[in-house]
Design an enzyme around this catalytic site. Sequence first.
Site, PDB file in Angstrom:
ATOM      1  N   HIS A  88       2.098   1.805  -3.452  1.00 22.11           N
ATOM      2  CA  HIS A  88       1.070   2.431  -4.305  1.00 22.11           C
ATOM      3  C   HIS A  88       0.958   3.928  -3.994  1.00 22.11           C
ATOM      4  O   HIS A  88       0.874   4.759  -4.893  1.00 22.11           O
ATOM      5  CB  HIS A  88      -0.295   1.768  -4.081  1.00 22.11           C
ATOM      6  CG  HIS A  88      -0.442   0.416  -4.732  1.00 22.11           C
ATOM      7  ND1 HIS A  88      -0.169   0.201  -6.064  1.00 22.11           N
ATOM      8  CD2 HIS A  88      -0.851  -0.770  -4.244  1.00 22.11           C
ATOM      9  CE1 HIS A  88      -0.403  -1.078  -6.351  1.00 22.11           C
ATOM     10  NE2 HIS A  88      -0.815  -1.691  -5.266  1.00 22.11           N
ATOM     11  N   THR A 102       0.840  -1.208   0.000  1.00 23.78           N
ATOM     12  CA  THR A 102       0.000   0.000   0.000  1.00 23.78           C
ATOM     13  C   THR A 102       0.871   1.252   0.000  1.00 23.78           C
ATOM     14  O   THR A 102       0.602   2.213  -0.724  1.00 23.78           O
ATOM     15  CB  THR A 102      -0.915   0.004   1.239  1.00 23.78           C
ATOM     16  OG1 THR A 102      -1.540  -1.269   1.344  1.00 23.78           O
ATOM     17  CG2 THR A 102      -1.971   1.086   1.156  1.00 23.78           C
TER      18      THR A 102
HETATM   19 ZN   LIG Z   1       0.319  -3.409   5.273  1.00 27.68          ZN
END
Ligand SMILES: [Zn+2]
Length: 339
Positions: A42, A39
């Site tokens: 990203h 994440t």
């Molecule tokens: Zn994580």
Amino acid sequence: MRAAVYRSKGVLDVTEVAEPTLGPADVLVEVSHCGICGTDLHMVMDGWGQPDSIGGHEYSGRVLATGSAVAEWRAGDTIVATPQLEGCGACRDCERGRPSLCAARGKPGMDAFQGAFAERVRVDHRQLIRLPEGLSLRAAALCEPLAVAQHAVTRSRIAPGERALVCGAGPIGALVVTLLHTMEIDDVRVSEPGAARRDLAARLGARVLEPAELVAPPLPFDVAEDAVDVAFECSGKPSAIEASLAQLARGGRLVLVGTGMEHPTLDANRVLLNELVVTGAFNYDAGGFERAIELLAAGRLPVDTLIEPDDAPLEGILDAMNDLTAGRRAGKVLVRPGD
Ligand SMILES: [Zn+2]
Ligand SMILES: [Zn+2]
């Protein structure tokens, strides 16, 4: 205090920021280790982040100070913390034991989040989990991704004796492999295009395949030659999602746990004719952090294989992110904001 602040796509600024101020229910934590998550990649490398936010949600640390209403924590306690409160406890989904679906949950990735790529972080005391004696702060930083991997395994309803495919051997894929081994699921194969991640999967004891080896049967009612009961899709790539579905035996389950912005094509006839189940796995089981800490403390996971040997200081996050994106490093990279 110092923090790595996200400014725009590919730009992280290691700079002085204001010290967090505590509300009555808050605790100030000195961050020991914080993992770099897919994440976070990203947010920074793909530009999904909110400008001026601070990433990092996979952390362990020590309590430094407590708000006026916090009675059960003391300075010096060692902890991990959930990135948000574990469900409201009152909605329909919380009541049926599914806090990952809580009606009150935030918008994933859209809320302003001040995380632990910083020397110190403020957190609501209800998000803290105490570390047992003997579990290192370094190993404990694996708690959050381990809880994610455990939730994917729970959602799959896999049972001993079943066969599994893991697509993508990043940290979540690697943790799924190790969890399956603890459940005595021996037939675990991993499909992964990157050399370093293939090597990691092999060291974890999986049978490693090239993505091209996942041949889809031409007709939707046919089953792949070496089919599996469960596929865990950890890459988020449309081609891998489509290939995973086509590897399922009749009655098989596909668990989507990798995220991406592009949509796959769903072979609805294959799903229908073989009674396949396609499901998602978001966040954690109820009590998932506590179980992950227990597993780590039991010493049953190959932590030193799962974590990259060299931790990064705040200034090293962007280099590490470039390495992870380019596939030069395969395991979990931990950041040490105090270095
Ligand atoms: Zn994580
Ligand atoms: Zn709820």
